[in-house]
Design a protein around this motif. Structure first.
Motif, short mmCIF file in Angstrom:
data_model
loop_
_atom_site.label_atom_id
_atom_site.label_comp_id
_atom_site.label_asym_id
_atom_site.label_seq_id
_atom_site.Cartn_x
_atom_site.Cartn_y
_atom_site.Cartn_z
N THR A 156 0.83 -1.21 0.00
CA THR A 156 0.00 0.00 0.00
C THR A 156 0.86 1.25 0.00
N GLU A 157 1.93 1.24 0.79
CA GLU A 157 2.83 2.41 0.82
C GLU A 157 3.47 2.64 -0.55
N SER A 158 3.84 1.57 -1.22
CA SER A 158 4.44 1.70 -2.54
C SER A 158 3.47 2.38 -3.52
N LEU A 159 2.21 1.96 -3.52
CA LEU A 159 1.21 2.57 -4.40
C LEU A 159 0.91 4.00 -3.99
N LEU A 160 0.90 4.26 -2.69
CA LEU A 160 0.63 5.62 -2.22
C LEU A 160 1.74 6.59 -2.61
N LEU A 161 2.98 6.14 -2.56
CA LEU A 161 4.10 6.98 -2.99
C LEU A 161 3.99 7.30 -4.49
N ILE B 215 6.29 -8.40 -6.36
CA ILE B 215 7.26 -7.30 -6.26
C ILE B 215 7.25 -6.46 -7.53
N LEU B 216 7.14 -7.12 -8.68
CA LEU B 216 7.06 -6.38 -9.94
C LEU B 216 5.82 -5.50 -9.99
N LEU B 217 4.69 -6.04 -9.53
CA LEU B 217 3.43 -5.29 -9.60
C LEU B 217 3.37 -4.15 -8.59
N TYR B 218 3.82 -4.41 -7.37
CA TYR B 218 3.62 -3.45 -6.28
C TYR B 218 4.89 -2.70 -5.86
N SER C 285 15.94 0.35 -0.07
CA SER C 285 16.11 -0.78 0.84
C SER C 285 15.28 -1.98 0.41
N VAL C 286 14.05 -1.76 -0.09
CA VAL C 286 13.19 -2.87 -0.50
C VAL C 286 13.79 -3.63 -1.68
N MET C 287 14.26 -2.90 -2.69
CA MET C 287 14.76 -3.56 -3.90
C MET C 287 16.09 -4.26 -3.64
N VAL C 288 16.93 -3.68 -2.79
CA VAL C 288 18.18 -4.36 -2.45
C VAL C 288 17.89 -5.65 -1.69
N LEU C 289 16.89 -5.59 -0.81
CA LEU C 289 16.56 -6.76 0.01
C LEU C 289 15.96 -7.89 -0.82
N TYR C 290 15.03 -7.57 -1.72
CA TYR C 290 14.28 -8.62 -2.40
C TYR C 290 14.85 -9.04 -3.75
N PHE C 291 15.73 -8.23 -4.33
CA PHE C 291 16.26 -8.59 -5.64
C PHE C 291 17.68 -9.14 -5.61
N LYS C 292 18.37 -8.95 -4.51
CA LYS C 292 19.70 -9.54 -4.45
C LYS C 292 19.60 -11.02 -4.09
N ARG C 293 20.58 -11.77 -4.48
CA ARG C 293 20.59 -13.21 -4.22
C ARG C 293 20.79 -13.49 -2.74
N LEU D 183 18.50 -4.82 6.82
CA LEU D 183 17.85 -4.07 5.75
C LEU D 183 16.33 -4.04 5.96
N ALA D 184 15.78 -5.20 6.31
CA ALA D 184 14.34 -5.29 6.57
C ALA D 184 13.95 -4.41 7.75
N LEU D 185 14.79 -4.41 8.78
CA LEU D 185 14.53 -3.58 9.95
C LEU D 185 14.60 -2.10 9.59
N PHE D 186 15.47 -1.75 8.64
CA PHE D 186 15.63 -0.36 8.25
C PHE D 186 14.35 0.17 7.61
N TYR D 187 13.80 -0.57 6.64
CA TYR D 187 12.64 -0.02 5.95
C TYR D 187 11.33 -0.21 6.72
N THR D 188 11.32 -1.04 7.76
CA THR D 188 10.11 -1.19 8.56
C THR D 188 10.12 -0.34 9.83
N ALA D 189 11.28 0.13 10.27
CA ALA D 189 11.35 0.89 11.52
C ALA D 189 12.03 2.24 11.35
N VAL D 190 13.20 2.25 10.73
CA VAL D 190 13.97 3.50 10.63
C VAL D 190 13.35 4.46 9.63
#
Length: 290
Positions: A92-97, A185-188, A236-244, A256-263
């Motif tokens: 939802t945040e991705s679409l709102l941005l 991830i591609l869609l949202y 942070s989201v793309m580095v987390l989910y697209f890197k191997r 990284l996950a903690l960064f985009y969910t808290a920081v």
């Protein structure tokens, strides 16, 4: 983990959570009561602040309880609920941005029709669509993940329940789960980010055609806060989910996950208040409002 370290972690994350609540709550308050902050941009910002509070509430209270009691366990249903709301609010945040970027595009590239195009009805529909569009997809993804057979070890090497670490615990083939994950991830994430890039590309072209240097600076200043938030979130989201993923990178993924969910939710009010003159003025006037 030692008692002293648990106390330190509890204190740090309690401060982060309280900062998120107070900072975003203050943004919601001033954009609701201040007459000068009733434009579509601040309507979206108010909804973003509410979203950030919900986002951090999905993970941080449980983490605080774990630090306080020393028990980091979570029930099966609790993990499923946490995962569902985490991916729902993130999408939802991705679409709102993306909707906020479209608002800036219309305001700068078509200012004469801005009030007509970005009317109250459209703004409400964009916000509602950002919420509703992700619900059925995330229900399906959560169901798909939690119908997998899990191995004997249920130790999740993560701060909270997320799709990639949960798939690592599964005893079955997770190929189609990975396909669904990257499709979502591609869609949202990728698609909204692409729309943001297109919007700002056109904004930059329009700004460069302005004869006044002062006008260019004013326009860029109205976009700078949103661009910073977009960079923090999508970076942070793309580095987390697209890197191997690998065992060596597991700790990095956690932080990284903690960064985009808290920081990031903690920094957003700071970014919008320090870089926005109207918000700063409204903050100064707020204590004197009856």
């Amino acid at each position: 983990m030692s008692f002293g370290l648990l106390c330190l972690c509890f204190t740090v994350f309690l401060i982060i959570y309280l900062t998120v609540l107070m900072g975003n709550g203050l943004i919601m308050l001033i954009t609701a009561v201040e007459p000068s902050l009733q434009s579509p941009m601040y309507f979206f910002l108010r909804n973003l602040s509410f979203l950030e509070i919900c986002y951090t509430t999905t993970t941080l209270p449980k983490m605080l309880l774990a630090f306080l009691t020393g028990d980091g366990g979570i029930s099966f249903l609790g993990c499923a609920a946490q995962l569902y709301f985490l991916v729902l609010l993130g999408s939802t945040e991705s679409l709102l941005l993306a909707a906020m970027a479209y608002d800036r595009y219309v305001a700068i590239c078509d200012p004469l029709h801005y009030s007509l195009l970005m009317n109250r009805r459209l703004c409400v529909r964009l916000v509602m669509a950002s919420w509703v569009a992700v619900i059925p997809v995330q229900v399906g993804q959560t169901y798909q993940v939690f119908t997998l057979p899990f191995c004997a070890s249920h130790n999740l090497h993560h701060f909270f329940c997320d799709v990639p670490p949960l798939l690592e615990l599964a005893c079955a083939d997770t190929f189609w789960n990975q396909v669904v994950l990257h499709t979502i991830i591609l869609l949202y994430a990728v698609l909204p980010f692409s729309l943001i890039v297109v919007s700002y590309t056109r904004i930059v072209r329009a700004v460069l055609k302005m004869p006044s240097v002062l006008g260019r600076r004013k326009v860029f200043s109205t976009c700078s806060s949103h661009l910073r938030v977009v960079t923090l979130f999508y970076g942070s989201v793309m580095v987390l989910y697209f890197k191997r993923r690998s065992r060596d990178s597991a700790d990095t993924d956690k932080y990284l996950a903690l960064f985009y969910t808290a920081v990031t939710p903690m920094l957003n009010p700071v970014i919008y208040s320090l870089r926005n003159k109207e918000v700063r003025i409204a903050l100064k006037r707020l204590p004197w409002k009856k």
